[in-house]
Design a protein around this motif. Structure first.
Motif: not given
Length: 86
Positions: A33-48
């Motif tokens: 659960v936490m692995g994909p959540l962390h990856g998605a949050a990381y990508l969101v931070v970069i994209m923003i």
């Protein structure tokens, strides 16, 4: 940028949970659960930070690329708001 603040907090908290899980129980459901959540949050931070239309403070985009704490560093830099590079 409240979305950046939220995404960076999720990124940092999920990394802490993943590391604690790795050191202690190493439960696969937590990692699943936490692995994909962390990856998605990381990508969101970069994209923003990359797609921000507002004039961005120098160094924010590079700080956002640091896994785990980059989002928090970017938010801190944006809140400080100075334009000189350190």
């Amino acid at each position: 940028m409240p979305v950046l603040r939220l995404a960076s907090a999720i990124e940092a908290i999920s990394l802490v949970i993943l590391l604690v899980n790795l050191v202690t129980a190493h439960a696969k459901p937590v990692s699943a659960v936490m692995g994909p959540l962390h990856g998605a949050a990381y990508l969101v931070v970069i994209m923003i930070t990359l797609l921000a239309r507002a004039p961005i403070v120098p160094g924010v985009r590079l700080r956002a690329l640091i896994p785990g704490i980059g989002g928090l560093l970017a938010v801190r830099r944006l809140e400080r708001g100075d334009t000189r590079e350190r």
